[in-house]
Scaffold this motif. Structure first.
Motif, PDB file in Angstrom:
ATOM      1  N   GLN A 196      -8.974  -7.516   7.217  1.00 13.07           N
ATOM      2  CA  GLN A 196      -8.963  -6.146   7.747  1.00 13.07           C
ATOM      3  C   GLN A 196      -9.319  -5.142   6.664  1.00 13.07           C
ATOM      4  N   PHE A 211      -4.034   3.139   7.890  1.00 12.83           N
ATOM      5  CA  PHE A 211      -4.656   2.461   9.019  1.00 12.83           C
ATOM      6  C   PHE A 211      -5.182   1.112   8.560  1.00 12.83           C
ATOM      7  N   ALA A 212      -5.404   0.211   9.502  1.00  9.99           N
ATOM      8  CA  ALA A 212      -6.094  -1.039   9.185  1.00  9.99           C
ATOM      9  C   ALA A 212      -6.801  -1.523  10.434  1.00  9.99           C
ATOM     10  N   LYS A 248       0.846  -1.203   0.000  1.00  7.97           N
ATOM     11  CA  LYS A 248       0.000   0.000   0.000  1.00  7.97           C
ATOM     12  C   LYS A 248       0.875   1.244   0.000  1.00  7.97           C
TER      13      LYS A 248
HETATM   14  N1  ASP Z   1      -0.105  -2.600   8.528  1.00 10.22           N
HETATM   15  C1  ASP Z   1      -0.689  -2.286   9.796  1.00 10.22           C
HETATM   16  C2  ASP Z   1      -1.367  -3.530  10.351  1.00 10.22           C
HETATM   17  O1  ASP Z   1      -1.760  -4.403   9.602  1.00 10.22           O
HETATM   18  C3  ASP Z   1      -1.717  -1.231   9.717  1.00 10.22           C
HETATM   19  C4  ASP Z   1      -1.150   0.082   9.278  1.00 10.22           C
HETATM   20  O2  ASP Z   1      -0.150   0.513   9.864  1.00 10.22           O
HETATM   21  O3  ASP Z   1      -1.735   0.672   8.380  1.00 10.22           O
HETATM   22  O4  ASP Z   1      -1.549  -3.637  11.552  1.00 10.22           O
END
Ligand code: ASP
Length: 605
Positions: free
Chosen positions: A247, A547-548, A214
């Motif tokens: 997620q 975010f996730a 991402k």
């Molecule tokens: N990659 C992180 C997770 O899966 C989420 C993030 O920092 O966007 O917890």
């Protein structure tokens, strides 16, 4: 009357085999001729020829009055055609959505026969759910999925996915699928690996998250990315954790923390509204520091009080050794919680709590019963002065009948243990209808602790941006200063469950280099692990943040389930087994040969 399964049922043009779902029929439908399809849930004889047949489909049950149903058995697959009519007076069933009506003059076509199910699907106890061993349910999940509970849970899940997708779409995020066969992701868990046939001896990792991809999408100018992403982490399974989970994963460019909090809050609110019809309003915020001090946790369950109170000041000149701060070189604290009406705990219960506190890392646990007139009954009361005892009761606002629990230790340990005691004693006091309490926890520390060699351990992945105001501390000579550095990382918490996390990312290569240096990740390791990302970052990485959050956890809390297995169609057991397919299973030696793998003999244990 019934027909046998060999006959091909006639399709109704445009609608398949049915005109209606049985559970959806209501008084408005009285007089209509309908065809409903599903499974025989129950048959109750009604006189010599007639029987009540409850037909089950994904909408629930409908009662059908059938003439000559003797050969219909539980779970037979049928189509029933008849006329909707009002149930005779006094026989309506308010517990059933279709309980005002029944289908009469029925023709039954048996579309398929069925063996008796391995467990009853209908509630015979009146408690709402049949009580069946979960192993049996999972082994025959295809039958369990027919239950009202699983139908409700999975349909709610679909609603949540739909609402999240719509919300992200209307916030102008682009849905992008990232690959499943990748190199490792830096989420800190163990990878699941897949051996490569074309490059024997080499492995793909399954994504712990789409994190690096991402970020690459941001370099690629996609600006706003989202995905309902499957993530795989080889960690011990728990009530809120499976090897694979879903997620809502998002990332956006030219934005900061506030924007990401807004995007995510909007999506979460849409999901909650789609399921409950309610607005969650603005999600409150708390700093990580405050969460630790008041709740002893970075995912505080704010649905009940029993907060931690700092008592260190009261014991600055105490004679009681366990409460003495020592030479002041450590961040030593005395903290306590008040357990309303806890004075009735037996000595055995208090000993058990003490054992638990020790297991969780405390040196000991001090308990005190508040008695009539504010006096304290405790094995350590004799070591404390009158004024210490009085101020203790006042500061903790102890009332007769309460129990006070105190822990003296270094700050992180004291907070951690009291936080767990608070949950142990307080969670059961939360009423079932307490509702959803979302909370943003912000300003996480950048580093969790210092490792044995003095180098800091990152609290998140190494691409997390420090707080601008704390950036100068990265150049300190004293590694302990590093623990004061706040990061632009944030978590979303719901009813004490960590729903998800995210951060503003480092996009400047000078700062990233400094971070790798601090974390002791040398040039070679940087190249092997993140070479492709660092390369990409040389070609114009925009400022970005993301975010996730876990959809399984959100759905579980929305439907009031305590275990995420209940909202997953085909979950694994606590020991990682798929009881339905038998996975994991050995593979044939010729596949091992193709992959260039040899198995070691299993160890004797
Ligand atoms: N990659 C992180 C997770 O899966 C989420 C993030 O920092 O966007 O917890």
């Amino acid at each position: 009357m019934t027909t046998n399964p060999q006959q091909t049922p006639q399709r109704i043009p445009g609608v398949g085999l049915r005109t209606d779902y049985g559970g959806d029929l209501r008084a408005d439908d009285i007089g209509r001729e309908v065809s409903v399809c599903g499974w025989v849930a129950r048959r109750r004889e009604h006189g010599e020829h007639l029987a009540f047949v409850d037909l089950r489909d994904r909408t629930g049950l409908v009662q059908c009055v059938v003439d000559g149903a003797a050969d219909l058995r539980s779970e037979y697959v049928v189509r029933i055609t008849g006329v909707v009519r009002a149930r005779p007076e006094g026989t309506t069933n308010p517990a059933l959505a279709s309980g005002e009506i029944e289908i009469g003059d029925c023709t039954v076509e048996v579309l398929n026969i069925a063996e008796p199910p391995p467990f009853p699907l209908e509630d015979k106890t009146g408690s709402g759910e049949p009580t069946v061993d979960e192993g049996i349910r999972l082994r025959h999940r295809y039958i369990d999925l027919r239950s009202e509970r699983m139908q409700r849970n999975l349909r709610t899940r679909a609603k949540v996915n739909h609402a999240l997708r719509n919300s992200m779409d209307s916030q102008e995020f682009v849905e992008i699928e990232t690959p499943m066969l990748i190199a490792s992701t830096p989420e800190g868990a163990r990878d699941f690996v897949v051996p490569s046939r074309l490059s024997p001896g080499e492995f793909y990792a399954l994504p712990q998250s789409p994190q690096l991809f991402k970020q690459l999408c941001m370099v690629g100018g996609l600006d706003r990315y989202f995905q309902i992403a499957r993530c795989l982490r080889d960690e011990d399974l728990r009530a809120d954790r499976q090897f694979e989970f879903m997620q809502l994963d998002l990332e956006a460019s030219f934005v900061g923390q506030e924007d990401v909090l807004d995007f995510t809050s909007t999506a979460v609110a849409a999901a909650v509204e789609a399921v409950t019809g309610e607005q969650i309003g603005t999600i409150p915020r708390m700093t990580w520091h405050e969460a630790r001090e008041r709740f002893g946790s970075d995912k505080p369950d704010v649905r009940f009080g029993m907060e931690l109170t700092e008592l260190t000041e009261l014991f600055l000149s105490t004679e009681f050794n366990a409460f003495k701060a020592g030479d002041g070189s450590r961040d030593f604290v005395v903290k306590g919680i008040r357990v309303p009406e806890g004075a009735s705990f037996t000595r055995k219960q208090l000993d058990d709590l003490t054992d638990k506190a020790k297991r969780w890392g405390a040196k000991g646990l001090v308990w005190m019963r508040v008695e009539e007139g504010g006096t304290l009954n405790s094995p350590v009361a004799k070591f404390l002065s009158e004024s210490e005892l009085t101020s203790l009761v006042t500061t903790l606002e102890g009332e007769t009948g309460d129990l006070l629990l105190l822990v003296a230790d270094e700050r992180p340990a004291a907070c951690h243990v009291l936080g767990l005691l608070r949950l142990e004693l307080g969670r059961s006091t939360v009423p079932a209808d307490a509702g959803l309490h979302f909370l943003w926890v912000v300003d996480f520390p950048l580093f969790e602790d210092l490792g044995e060699d003095g180098s800091p351990i990152p609290a998140h992945h190494p691409f997390t941006m420090p707080h601008t105001a704390d950036e100068h501390l990265l150049d300190t000579d004293d590694p302990r200063d590093l623990l004061q550095v706040r990061s632009q990382a944030y978590d979303l918490v719901l009813n004490g469950w960590e729903l998800g996390s995210g951060s503003v990312r480092i996009h400047r290569s000078d700062l990233q280099g400094r971070m790798f240096e601090l974390l002791g990740i040398g040039d070679e390791e940087q190249r092997t692990k993140f070479g492709f990302l660092l390369d990409a970052f040389r070609f114009g990485a925009p400022p970005h943040a993301g975010f996730a959050f876990g959809i399984d956890r959100l759905v579980a809390l929305l439907v009031g389930e305590e275990n995420i297995r209940e909202v997953i169609a085909f979950p694994k057991t606590q020991s990682g087994a798929d009881l339905l397919t038998g996975a994991p299973t050995p593979i044939e030696p010729r596949y091992l040969d193709e992959l260039g793998l040899r198995l070691l003999p299993r160890s004797a244990d």
